[in-house]
Design a protein around this motif. Structure first.
Motif, mmCIF file in Angstrom:
data_model
loop_
_atom_site.group_PDB
_atom_site.id
_atom_site.type_symbol
_atom_site.label_atom_id
_atom_site.label_comp_id
_atom_site.label_asym_id
_atom_site.label_seq_id
_atom_site.Cartn_x
_atom_site.Cartn_y
_atom_site.Cartn_z
ATOM 1 N N PHE A 103 27.139 31.085 77.200
ATOM 2 C CA PHE A 103 28.423 31.576 76.690
ATOM 3 C C PHE A 103 29.485 30.482 76.745
ATOM 4 C CE2 PHE A 103 32.619 33.442 77.463
ATOM 5 C CZ PHE A 103 32.747 34.307 76.389
ATOM 6 N N SER A 106 28.592 27.909 73.957
ATOM 7 C CA SER A 106 28.667 28.372 72.576
ATOM 8 C C SER A 106 30.000 29.001 72.208
ATOM 9 C CB SER A 106 27.531 29.348 72.277
ATOM 10 O OG SER A 106 27.665 30.508 73.081
ATOM 11 N N ALA A 107 30.592 29.760 73.122
ATOM 12 C CA ALA A 107 31.822 30.480 72.796
ATOM 13 C C ALA A 107 33.084 29.709 73.133
ATOM 14 C CB ALA A 107 31.849 31.830 73.521
ATOM 15 N N ILE A 108 32.987 28.722 74.006
ATOM 16 C CA ILE A 108 34.183 27.984 74.418
ATOM 17 C C ILE A 108 34.119 26.537 73.965
ATOM 18 C CG2 ILE A 108 35.605 27.232 76.360
ATOM 19 C CD1 ILE A 108 34.640 29.781 77.858
ATOM 20 N N ARG A 138 41.762 31.996 71.510
ATOM 21 C CA ARG A 138 40.385 32.469 71.683
ATOM 22 C C ARG A 138 39.740 31.805 72.910
ATOM 23 N NH1 ARG A 138 36.658 36.384 71.450
ATOM 24 N NH2 ARG A 138 34.611 35.489 71.238
ATOM 25 N N CYS A 142 38.273 33.732 76.224
ATOM 26 C CA CYS A 142 36.901 33.550 76.717
ATOM 27 C C CYS A 142 36.891 33.144 78.178
ATOM 28 C CB CYS A 142 36.165 32.513 75.867
ATOM 29 S SG CYS A 142 35.769 33.083 74.202
#
Length: 182
Positions: A103, A106-108, A138, A142
Motif C-alpha cells: 500500500f 503503490s498508493a503513496i 491524497r 493515505c
C-alpha cells in the motif's frame, strides 16, 4: 562480488527505510548518491542499475539488483528472518503485513512520481499547481490511514478499519518502523 550492499538513492528518494533496515540488520552497506531527476548525467549513471531510472535500488553483495522499495524491504525481512522485521511466511499476520507494505509503495510513493514532475502526465503547466495540491491531499489521507491503523495496532480484513487482527504480528515490523520514521 562486492563486499557490502549498495543503496542507490538520494535525499527525498525514499532510500531511508532501506538504509534503516540495513542498519537494524547490522549489514554493511554504502550509499551511492544518485539523483536521476537532476539531469542526463545522473540518469545515465543509474540506467545500468535500474532502467526505470528510479531510486531507491539495492545492489546485493552478489551483484544482483533489487528495485522497488517494498520489494527490497520484504526481501530483507525474508532473507534475515531472525531479525523479525516481518511476520514469518506461515504467520496469520503475513497477508496484512504484505498489504500495508505494498500500500505504501503503490498508493503513496507512486503519487510522488507525478507530484515531483506533473508534466510527466499533464502538458498544461497552468494546471500543475492544482494537480499537485490534489495529489498531496491524497498522500496525506493515505498516510492517515497507515498511521491510524498502526496507532490502533489492529486492522480488519475490510478497508483497514479497526478490527481484531494485529497489524503486523507481534513486534515492531518494517511497516510500523517505517511509519515511525515519519
Amino acid at each position: 562480488m562486492t563486499e557490502a550492499f549498495v543503496v542507490y538513492g538520494a535525499a527525498g528518494s525514499g532510500s531511508v527505510p532501506i538504509e534503516a533496515a540495513l542498519d537494524l540488520l547490522e549489514l554493511p552497506y554504502r550509499v551511492q548518491e544518485c539523483s536521476p531527476w537532476e539531469g542526463q548525467e545522473e540518469a545515465d549513471k543509474l540506467a545500468p542499475i535500474n532502467p526505470m531510472l528510479q531510486v531507491p535500488a539495492l545492489a546485493l553483495p552478489t551483484g544482483e539488483v533489487i528495485s522497488e522499495s517494498a520489494a527490497i524491504l520484504i526481501w530483507l525481512a525474508d532473507r534475515y528472518p531472525d531479525a523479525r522485521l516481518a511476520p514469518a511466511l506461515t504467520e496469520p499476520a503475513r497477508p496484512t503485513f504484505l498489504r500495508w507494505m505494498t500500500f505504501v509503495s503503490s498508493a503513496i510513493y507512486a503519487l510522488y512520481w507525478v507530484a515531483d514532475n506533473p508534466s510527466r502526465i499533464l502538458d498544461h503547466a497552468e494546471h500543475h499547481t492544482g494537480l499537485k495540491a490534489r495529489l498531496f491531499d491524497r498522500i496525506a489521507r493515505c498516510w492517515e490511514l497507515v498511521g491510524g491503523t498502526i496507532a490502533s495496532g489492529k486492522v480488519s480484513p475490510r478497508r483497514g478499519s479497526i478490527g481484531s487482527r494485529p497489524l503486523c504480528g507481534n513486534g515492531l515490523t518494517l511497516v510500523a518502523r517505517a511509519a515511525a520514521l515519519l
